[in-house]
Design an enzyme around this catalytic site. Structure first.
Site, mmCIF file in Angstrom:
data_model
loop_
_atom_site.group_PDB
_atom_site.id
_atom_site.type_symbol
_atom_site.label_atom_id
_atom_site.label_comp_id
_atom_site.label_asym_id
_atom_site.label_seq_id
_atom_site.Cartn_x
_atom_site.Cartn_y
_atom_site.Cartn_z
ATOM 1 N N ASP A 16 -40.485 9.874 20.432
ATOM 2 C CA ASP A 16 -41.108 9.421 21.686
ATOM 3 C C ASP A 16 -42.606 9.176 21.528
ATOM 4 O O ASP A 16 -43.271 9.837 20.735
ATOM 5 C CB ASP A 16 -40.861 10.485 22.764
ATOM 6 C CG ASP A 16 -41.080 9.935 24.170
ATOM 7 O OD1 ASP A 16 -41.095 8.694 24.337
ATOM 8 O OD2 ASP A 16 -41.224 10.748 25.092
ATOM 9 N N HIS A 33 -43.319 0.089 18.946
ATOM 10 C CA HIS A 33 -41.960 0.287 18.412
ATOM 11 C C HIS A 33 -41.907 -0.064 16.923
ATOM 12 O O HIS A 33 -41.211 0.584 16.148
ATOM 13 C CB HIS A 33 -40.955 -0.547 19.203
ATOM 14 C CG HIS A 33 -40.828 -0.100 20.630
ATOM 15 N ND1 HIS A 33 -40.604 1.211 20.973
ATOM 16 C CD2 HIS A 33 -40.944 -0.780 21.808
ATOM 17 C CE1 HIS A 33 -40.561 1.321 22.299
ATOM 18 N NE2 HIS A 33 -40.767 0.124 22.823
ATOM 19 N N SER A 61 -31.616 5.109 24.187
ATOM 20 C CA SER A 61 -30.748 5.890 25.057
ATOM 21 C C SER A 61 -29.974 4.986 26.024
ATOM 22 O O SER A 61 -30.344 3.816 26.234
ATOM 23 C CB SER A 61 -31.578 6.901 25.860
ATOM 24 O OG SER A 61 -32.274 6.252 26.904
ATOM 25 N N ARG A 67 -35.507 -0.646 30.916
ATOM 26 C CA ARG A 67 -36.810 -1.217 30.554
ATOM 27 C C ARG A 67 -36.786 -2.739 30.673
ATOM 28 O O ARG A 67 -35.710 -3.346 30.674
ATOM 29 C CB ARG A 67 -37.155 -0.806 29.126
ATOM 30 C CG ARG A 67 -37.241 0.704 29.034
ATOM 31 C CD ARG A 67 -38.015 1.147 27.860
ATOM 32 N NE ARG A 67 -38.097 2.599 27.829
ATOM 33 C CZ ARG A 67 -38.797 3.286 26.961
ATOM 34 N NH1 ARG A 67 -39.483 2.643 26.038
ATOM 35 N NH2 ARG A 67 -38.830 4.588 26.998
ATOM 36 N N LEU A 126 -28.841 13.170 2.163
ATOM 37 C CA LEU A 126 -29.027 13.262 3.615
ATOM 38 C C LEU A 126 -27.976 12.436 4.356
ATOM 39 O O LEU A 126 -27.681 11.307 3.962
ATOM 40 C CB LEU A 126 -30.424 12.722 3.970
ATOM 41 C CG LEU A 126 -30.750 12.582 5.465
ATOM 42 C CD1 LEU A 126 -30.985 13.963 6.080
ATOM 43 C CD2 LEU A 126 -31.966 11.696 5.670
ATOM 44 N N ARG A 183 -39.574 17.147 19.476
ATOM 45 C CA ARG A 183 -39.999 16.028 20.317
ATOM 46 C C ARG A 183 -41.524 15.946 20.325
ATOM 47 O O ARG A 183 -42.188 16.848 20.828
ATOM 48 C CB ARG A 183 -39.488 16.168 21.752
ATOM 49 C CG ARG A 183 -39.870 14.948 22.610
ATOM 50 C CD ARG A 183 -39.158 14.899 23.945
ATOM 51 N NE ARG A 183 -39.346 13.591 24.570
ATOM 52 C CZ ARG A 183 -38.607 13.088 25.537
ATOM 53 N NH1 ARG A 183 -37.613 13.791 26.019
ATOM 54 N NH2 ARG A 183 -38.845 11.881 26.034
ATOM 55 N N ARG A 189 -38.704 17.598 27.575
ATOM 56 C CA ARG A 189 -37.343 17.450 28.101
ATOM 57 C C ARG A 189 -36.451 16.856 27.029
ATOM 58 O O ARG A 189 -36.907 16.307 26.037
ATOM 59 C CB ARG A 189 -37.338 16.566 29.356
ATOM 60 C CG ARG A 189 -37.993 15.210 29.156
ATOM 61 C CD ARG A 189 -37.954 14.353 30.433
ATOM 62 N NE ARG A 189 -38.775 13.157 30.270
ATOM 63 C CZ ARG A 189 -40.020 13.038 30.721
ATOM 64 N NH1 ARG A 189 -40.597 14.016 31.393
ATOM 65 N NH2 ARG A 189 -40.706 11.918 30.524
ATOM 66 N N GLU A 202 -33.340 25.468 18.202
ATOM 67 C CA GLU A 202 -34.730 25.856 18.449
ATOM 68 C C GLU A 202 -35.478 24.578 18.810
ATOM 69 O O GLU A 202 -35.352 23.561 18.122
ATOM 70 C CB GLU A 202 -35.348 26.484 17.186
ATOM 71 C CG GLU A 202 -34.699 27.785 16.771
ATOM 72 C CD GLU A 202 -34.854 28.876 17.826
ATOM 73 O OE1 GLU A 202 -35.904 28.909 18.508
ATOM 74 O OE2 GLU A 202 -33.919 29.695 17.967
HETATM 75 C C1 IPE Z 1 -36.005 9.260 25.025
HETATM 76 O O1 IPE Z 1 -37.291 8.803 25.306
HETATM 77 C C2 IPE Z 1 -35.215 8.185 24.330
HETATM 78 C C3 IPE Z 1 -35.648 7.850 22.975
HETATM 79 C C4 IPE Z 1 -36.666 8.371 22.329
HETATM 80 C C5 IPE Z 1 -34.855 6.851 22.316
HETATM 81 P P1 IPE Z 1 -37.661 8.151 26.714
HETATM 82 O O2 IPE Z 1 -39.098 7.781 26.617
HETATM 83 O O3 IPE Z 1 -36.704 7.083 27.042
HETATM 84 O O4 IPE Z 1 -37.427 9.374 27.708
HETATM 85 P P2 IPE Z 1 -38.004 9.637 29.155
HETATM 86 O O5 IPE Z 1 -37.735 8.400 29.966
HETATM 87 O O6 IPE Z 1 -39.473 9.899 29.007
HETATM 88 O O7 IPE Z 1 -37.272 10.848 29.621
HETATM 89 C C1 IPE Z 2 -39.828 5.946 22.328
HETATM 90 O O1 IPE Z 2 -41.108 5.555 22.710
HETATM 91 C C2 IPE Z 2 -38.980 4.758 21.914
HETATM 92 C C3 IPE Z 2 -37.873 4.451 22.833
HETATM 93 C C4 IPE Z 2 -37.573 5.112 23.911
HETATM 94 C C5 IPE Z 2 -37.045 3.308 22.495
HETATM 95 P P1 IPE Z 2 -41.406 5.100 24.203
HETATM 96 O O2 IPE Z 2 -41.233 3.620 24.298
HETATM 97 O O3 IPE Z 2 -40.629 5.902 25.159
HETATM 98 O O4 IPE Z 2 -42.949 5.454 24.306
HETATM 99 P P2 IPE Z 2 -43.687 6.027 25.592
HETATM 100 O O5 IPE Z 2 -42.968 7.272 25.989
HETATM 101 O O6 IPE Z 2 -43.623 4.962 26.637
HETATM 102 O O7 IPE Z 2 -45.077 6.290 25.101
HETATM 103 MG MG MG Z 3 -40.980 7.647 26.121
#
Ligand code: IPE
Ligand code: IPE
Ligand code: MG
Length: 241
Positions: A16, A33, A61, A67, A126, A183, A189, A202
């Protein structure tokens, strides 16, 4: 490098912070990304080098479809080119698996996924598990449907539906539970990641780092934190008794 004895069997990572990484630099989210994909490739190789057995990464997810379309498209296009690079994994002895509902993807992506799994299936290093169009609740509901069908067809008795059998119907059948869940980015979360499999994991939340900046040293920091934890699984630790 010799396989290390001090490693958890299975590490899960919620990758994330890509969007915030890009925003900080005044770049479009898709650049975040891209940087995140590069960080991921390095971490996967490093995990294999140190002898980790299972690494599951949350790539996309079931909720990420909310998005904007251009962001989803840029993630899927990164996925396509990454799938094309995956034949290198066979040489590196990395086995690839995908979890999630792949039926929503176009035939091209599905074929690339099947090919990556097939080409790497005999690798003994792996096991790299990519969660794509994955949701923990969707996975559990999917397992329940499969079990209901098996019971209805007389192939399974209701009494045989134990925790172990249930696990056999999940996408992660045959893969051990998550020991360490990491995370970055300062969100505390699970966001619907591996709900069943993290029951006794953990959790290491790393608020000081966004995913594209995550390095092998950051993974080592999480592994050190993991080693300092006392896992009891509801029982007592050696020092309590
Ligand atoms: C969780 O991150 C999904 C991935 C990292 C693929 P999100 O950025 O989508 O989660 P929320 O929306 O903050 O809970
Ligand atoms: C995680 O990074 C990648 C995916 C969920 C695909 P984010 O795109 O959620 O990045 P933030 O949370 O907006 O910074
Ligand atoms: Mg995110």
């Amino acid at each position: 490098m010799a396989a290390r004895q001090d490693l958890p069997a299975h590490v899960g990572i919620i990758m994330d912070g890509n969007g915030r990484w890009a925003k900080k630099r005044g770049l479009p989210r898709k650049m975040g990304h891209r940087a995140g994909a590069d960080a991921f490739k390095k971490i996967a190789r490093y995990a294999n080098r140190i002898g980790l057995k299972y690494l599951t990464a949350y790539v996309f997810s079931t909720e990420n479809w909310k998005r904007p379309k251009d962001e989803v498209d840029s993630i899927l296009s990164l996925l396509r080119s990454y799938l094309d690079e995956m034949e290198n994994y066979r040489r590196e002895n990395i086995r690839v698996r995908f979890i999630g509902d792949r039926s929503v993807f176009d035939a091209g992506i599905q074929a690339k996924m099947a090919r990556a799994e097939e080409q790497s299936k005999d690798a003994t290093g792996l096991t790299l598990i990519l969660a794509i169009n994955y949701g923990g609740r969707a996975e559990i509901a999917h397992a329940a449907r499969q079990i209901a069908r098996a019971v209805q067809a007389g192939r399974l008795s209701p009494e045989a539906v134990t925790e172990e059998t249930f696990g056999d119907y999940l996408y992660t059948a045959g893969i051990p539970d998550v020991d360490l869940l990491i995370r970055p980015s300062g969100e505390y979360r699970l966001s619907n990641f591996l709900l069943w499999q993290t029951a006794y994991a953990e959790y290491v939340f790393m608020s000081g780092v966004l995913w594209p900046d995550f390095k092998p040293e950051t993974l080592e920091e999480a592994l050190r934190e993991y080693r300092s934890r006392s896992r009891r699984f509801g029982g007592l630790s050696a020092s309590d008794s």
